[in-house]
Design an enzyme around this catalytic site. Structure first.
Site, PDB file in Angstrom:
ATOM      1  N   ASP A 201     -10.546  -6.222  -4.100  1.00 53.36           N
ATOM      2  CA  ASP A 201     -10.686  -6.918  -5.376  1.00 53.36           C
ATOM      3  C   ASP A 201     -12.097  -6.742  -5.930  1.00 53.36           C
ATOM      4  OD1 ASP A 201      -9.916  -9.033  -7.427  1.00 53.36           O
ATOM      5  OD2 ASP A 201     -11.557 -10.047  -6.412  1.00 53.36           O
TER       6      ASP A 201
ATOM      7  N   GLU B 131      -5.004  -3.749  -4.006  1.00 54.33           N
ATOM      8  CA  GLU B 131      -6.412  -4.058  -3.732  1.00 54.33           C
ATOM      9  C   GLU B 131      -6.748  -3.804  -2.274  1.00 54.33           C
ATOM     10  OE1 GLU B 131      -7.300  -7.476  -7.092  1.00 54.33           O
ATOM     11  OE2 GLU B 131      -6.520  -8.096  -5.137  1.00 54.33           O
TER      12      GLU B 131
END
Length: 226
Positions: free
Chosen positions: A43, A115
Protein backbone atom coordinates in the site's frame (compact mmCIF):
# COMPACT_ATOMS: atom_id res chain seq x y z
CA UNK A 1 -2.20 -23.56 -5.96
CA UNK A 2 -2.57 -23.13 -9.70
CA UNK A 3 0.46 -22.86 -11.97
CA UNK A 4 2.63 -20.21 -10.27
CA UNK A 5 4.93 -19.98 -13.30
CA UNK A 6 1.97 -18.83 -15.42
CA UNK A 7 1.11 -16.16 -12.87
CA UNK A 8 4.67 -14.86 -12.94
CA UNK A 9 4.40 -14.54 -16.73
CA UNK A 10 1.19 -12.55 -16.28
CA UNK A 11 2.94 -10.33 -13.74
CA UNK A 12 5.95 -9.88 -16.00
CA UNK A 13 8.22 -10.67 -13.06
CA UNK A 14 9.93 -13.89 -11.96
CA UNK A 15 10.49 -14.26 -8.23
CA UNK A 16 13.84 -15.34 -6.82
CA UNK A 17 11.85 -16.56 -3.81
CA UNK A 18 8.47 -17.87 -5.08
CA UNK A 19 7.37 -18.38 -1.46
CA UNK A 20 7.03 -14.60 -1.20
CA UNK A 21 4.50 -14.66 -4.02
CA UNK A 22 2.60 -17.51 -2.36
CA UNK A 23 2.51 -15.53 0.89
CA UNK A 24 1.26 -12.44 -0.96
CA UNK A 25 -1.69 -14.49 -2.22
CA UNK A 26 -2.55 -16.05 1.14
CA UNK A 27 -5.60 -14.44 2.75
CA UNK A 28 -5.93 -14.21 6.52
CA UNK A 29 -8.82 -16.70 6.38
CA UNK A 30 -6.24 -19.36 5.47
CA UNK A 31 -4.31 -18.94 8.75
CA UNK A 32 -1.93 -16.78 10.74
CA UNK A 33 0.82 -16.80 8.10
CA UNK A 34 -0.88 -14.49 5.59
CA UNK A 35 -0.43 -11.46 3.36
CA UNK A 36 -1.48 -8.66 5.73
CA UNK A 37 2.06 -7.40 6.39
CA UNK A 38 2.94 -7.49 2.70
CA UNK A 39 -0.31 -5.62 1.97
CA UNK A 40 0.75 -2.89 4.42
CA UNK A 41 4.10 -2.58 2.65
CA UNK A 42 2.57 -2.67 -0.83
CA UNK A 43 0.00 0.00 0.00
CA UNK A 44 2.78 2.42 0.93
CA UNK A 45 4.95 1.72 -2.11
CA UNK A 46 2.04 1.95 -4.60
CA UNK A 47 1.06 5.34 -3.19
CA UNK A 48 4.67 6.54 -3.41
CA UNK A 49 5.27 5.30 -6.96
CA UNK A 50 2.01 6.75 -8.29
CA UNK A 51 2.58 10.06 -6.51
CA UNK A 52 6.05 10.31 -8.04
CA UNK A 53 4.72 9.41 -11.51
CA UNK A 54 2.02 12.08 -11.30
CA UNK A 55 4.53 14.67 -10.09
CA UNK A 56 6.74 14.00 -13.11
CA UNK A 57 3.92 13.62 -15.64
CA UNK A 58 2.02 16.78 -14.65
CA UNK A 59 4.61 19.49 -13.84
CA UNK A 60 1.93 22.23 -13.83
CA UNK A 61 -0.64 20.36 -11.69
CA UNK A 62 -1.59 21.70 -8.28
CA UNK A 63 -1.37 19.59 -5.14
CA UNK A 64 -5.14 19.13 -4.95
CA UNK A 65 -5.36 17.96 -8.55
CA UNK A 66 -2.55 15.44 -8.05
CA UNK A 67 -4.22 14.19 -4.87
CA UNK A 68 -7.47 13.58 -6.72
CA UNK A 69 -5.68 11.80 -9.57
CA UNK A 70 -3.76 9.60 -7.17
CA UNK A 71 -6.93 8.75 -5.24
CA UNK A 72 -8.63 7.63 -8.46
CA UNK A 73 -5.69 5.38 -9.33
CA UNK A 74 -5.04 3.76 -5.94
CA UNK A 75 -8.62 3.36 -4.70
CA UNK A 76 -9.77 -0.15 -3.88
CA UNK A 77 -12.02 -0.56 -6.93
CA UNK A 78 -9.16 0.30 -9.30
CA UNK A 79 -6.72 -2.04 -7.56
CA UNK A 80 -9.31 -4.84 -7.62
CA UNK A 81 -9.82 -4.25 -11.34
CA UNK A 82 -6.07 -4.53 -11.90
CA UNK A 83 -5.94 -7.70 -9.80
CA UNK A 84 -8.60 -9.17 -12.11
CA UNK A 85 -6.60 -8.18 -15.17
CA UNK A 86 -3.62 -10.05 -13.68
CA UNK A 87 -5.97 -12.95 -12.79
CA UNK A 88 -4.83 -12.95 -9.15
CA UNK A 89 -8.17 -14.42 -8.06
CA UNK A 90 -7.26 -17.73 -9.70
CA UNK A 91 -4.25 -18.04 -7.39
CA UNK A 92 -5.57 -16.86 -4.02
CA UNK A 93 -5.13 -19.13 -1.02
CA UNK A 94 -8.35 -18.83 1.00
CA UNK A 95 -9.86 -20.50 4.02
CA UNK A 96 -12.79 -22.90 3.39
CA UNK A 97 -15.43 -20.32 4.30
CA UNK A 98 -14.03 -17.58 2.05
CA UNK A 99 -13.49 -20.05 -0.76
CA UNK A 100 -17.08 -21.28 -0.56
CA UNK A 101 -18.49 -17.73 -0.46
CA UNK A 102 -16.58 -16.64 -3.58
CA UNK A 103 -13.78 -14.74 -1.87
CA UNK A 104 -11.61 -15.01 -4.99
CA UNK A 105 -14.02 -12.58 -6.68
CA UNK A 106 -14.40 -10.14 -3.77
CA UNK A 107 -13.02 -6.71 -4.62
CA UNK A 108 -11.57 -6.00 -1.17
CA UNK A 109 -9.64 -9.28 -1.13
CA UNK A 110 -8.40 -8.74 -4.69
CA UNK A 111 -7.26 -5.17 -3.96
CA UNK A 112 -5.39 -6.33 -0.84
CA UNK A 113 -3.72 -9.14 -2.78
CA UNK A 114 -2.58 -6.68 -5.47
CA UNK A 115 -0.88 -4.52 -2.82
CA UNK A 116 0.63 -7.60 -1.21
CA UNK A 117 2.13 -8.71 -4.54
CA UNK A 118 3.73 -5.27 -4.90
CA UNK A 119 5.19 -5.62 -1.41
CA UNK A 120 6.49 -9.08 -2.27
CA UNK A 121 8.24 -7.81 -5.41
CA UNK A 122 9.85 -5.02 -3.37
CA UNK A 123 11.27 -7.53 -0.89
CA UNK A 124 12.28 -9.96 -3.62
CA UNK A 125 14.12 -7.41 -5.77
CA UNK A 126 14.86 -3.69 -5.62
CA UNK A 127 12.94 -0.45 -5.37
CA UNK A 128 13.67 0.22 -9.05
CA UNK A 129 12.36 -3.18 -10.19
CA UNK A 130 9.25 -2.72 -8.06
CA UNK A 131 8.70 0.72 -9.61
CA UNK A 132 9.13 -0.76 -13.08
CA UNK A 133 6.48 -3.43 -12.43
CA UNK A 134 3.97 -1.04 -10.88
CA UNK A 135 4.34 1.55 -13.66
CA UNK A 136 3.94 -1.17 -16.29
CA UNK A 137 0.62 -2.27 -14.72
CA UNK A 138 -0.60 1.32 -14.35
CA UNK A 139 0.66 2.43 -17.76
CA UNK A 140 -2.70 2.64 -19.58
CA UNK A 141 -4.41 4.40 -16.69
CA UNK A 142 -1.62 6.96 -16.37
CA UNK A 143 -1.77 7.51 -20.13
CA UNK A 144 -5.52 8.16 -19.94
CA UNK A 145 -4.95 10.94 -17.41
CA UNK A 146 -2.78 12.78 -19.95
CA UNK A 147 -5.78 13.31 -22.18
CA UNK A 148 -7.94 14.82 -19.46
CA UNK A 149 -11.63 14.54 -18.73
CA UNK A 150 -12.60 14.98 -22.38
CA UNK A 151 -11.30 11.49 -23.12
CA UNK A 152 -13.08 9.62 -20.33
CA UNK A 153 -13.18 5.89 -20.96
CA UNK A 154 -16.42 4.08 -21.70
CA UNK A 155 -16.81 2.59 -18.20
CA UNK A 156 -16.49 6.05 -16.63
CA UNK A 157 -18.95 7.55 -19.11
CA UNK A 158 -21.47 4.77 -18.48
CA UNK A 159 -21.09 5.12 -14.71
CA UNK A 160 -21.65 8.89 -14.89
CA UNK A 161 -24.63 8.43 -17.23
CA UNK A 162 -26.29 6.07 -14.74
CA UNK A 163 -25.38 8.13 -11.68
CA UNK A 164 -26.86 11.23 -13.31
CA UNK A 165 -30.18 9.39 -13.52
CA UNK A 166 -29.83 7.84 -10.03
CA UNK A 167 -29.75 4.36 -11.54
CA UNK A 168 -27.76 1.44 -10.07
CA UNK A 169 -24.20 1.04 -11.31
CA UNK A 170 -23.43 -1.70 -13.88
CA UNK A 171 -22.05 -5.10 -13.00
CA UNK A 172 -19.41 -6.82 -15.14
CA UNK A 173 -19.17 -10.59 -15.51
CA UNK A 174 -16.40 -12.54 -17.21
CA UNK A 175 -18.15 -14.96 -19.58
CA UNK A 176 -15.29 -16.68 -21.34
CA UNK A 177 -11.52 -16.72 -21.90
CA UNK A 178 -10.11 -18.39 -24.99
CA UNK A 179 -6.69 -18.80 -26.56
CA UNK A 180 -3.12 -19.38 -25.40
CA UNK A 181 -1.61 -17.35 -22.56
CA UNK A 182 0.05 -14.83 -24.87
CA UNK A 183 -2.99 -14.30 -27.11
CA UNK A 184 -6.02 -14.68 -24.90
CA UNK A 185 -9.41 -13.28 -25.84
CA UNK A 186 -11.76 -12.24 -23.05
CA UNK A 187 -15.54 -11.94 -23.32
CA UNK A 188 -17.41 -9.88 -20.71
CA UNK A 189 -21.05 -9.01 -20.03
CA UNK A 190 -22.12 -5.60 -18.75
CA UNK A 191 -25.43 -5.92 -16.89
CA UNK A 192 -27.68 -3.00 -15.97
CA UNK A 193 -30.57 -3.23 -13.51
CA UNK A 194 -32.28 0.00 -14.52
CA UNK A 195 -33.01 0.05 -17.36
CA UNK A 196 -32.67 -3.72 -17.70
CA UNK A 197 -29.99 -4.27 -20.32
CA UNK A 198 -27.12 -6.66 -21.01
CA UNK A 199 -24.32 -5.84 -23.43
CA UNK A 200 -21.26 -7.90 -24.28
CA UNK A 201 -17.74 -6.95 -25.29
CA UNK A 202 -14.50 -8.72 -26.17
CA UNK A 203 -10.84 -7.80 -25.96
CA UNK A 204 -7.28 -9.00 -25.41
CA UNK A 205 -7.55 -8.29 -21.66
CA UNK A 206 -10.41 -8.33 -19.21
CA UNK A 207 -10.20 -4.55 -18.90
CA UNK A 208 -10.46 -4.04 -22.65
CA UNK A 209 -13.42 -6.43 -22.81
CA UNK A 210 -15.17 -4.53 -20.01
CA UNK A 211 -14.56 -1.24 -21.83
CA UNK A 212 -16.02 -2.72 -25.03
CA UNK A 213 -19.08 -4.00 -23.15
CA UNK A 214 -19.58 -0.61 -21.47
CA UNK A 215 -19.25 1.15 -24.83
CA UNK A 216 -21.89 -1.12 -26.33
CA UNK A 217 -24.24 -0.54 -23.38
CA UNK A 218 -23.76 3.22 -23.58
CA UNK A 219 -24.45 3.26 -27.32
CA UNK A 220 -27.66 1.31 -26.83
CA UNK A 221 -28.78 3.61 -24.00
CA UNK A 222 -28.10 6.82 -25.86
CA UNK A 223 -29.58 5.59 -29.16
CA UNK A 224 -32.71 4.56 -27.27
CA UNK A 225 -32.97 8.02 -25.69
CA UNK A 226 -32.53 9.79 -29.00
Amino acid sequence: MADIARLQRLLGYEFSDPQLLTLALTHRSAGGHNNERLEFLGDSIVNHIIAEALYQQFPQAREGDMSRMRASLVKGDTLAEMARELQLGDYLVLGPGERKSGGHRRSSILADSFEAVVGAILLDSTVEQCRKSVLCWFDQRLEQLKHGAADKDAKTQLQEYLQGRRNPLPEYELLDVQGADHEQQFRVACRLQQPILTAEGAGSSRRKAEQAAARSALQRLTSHVS
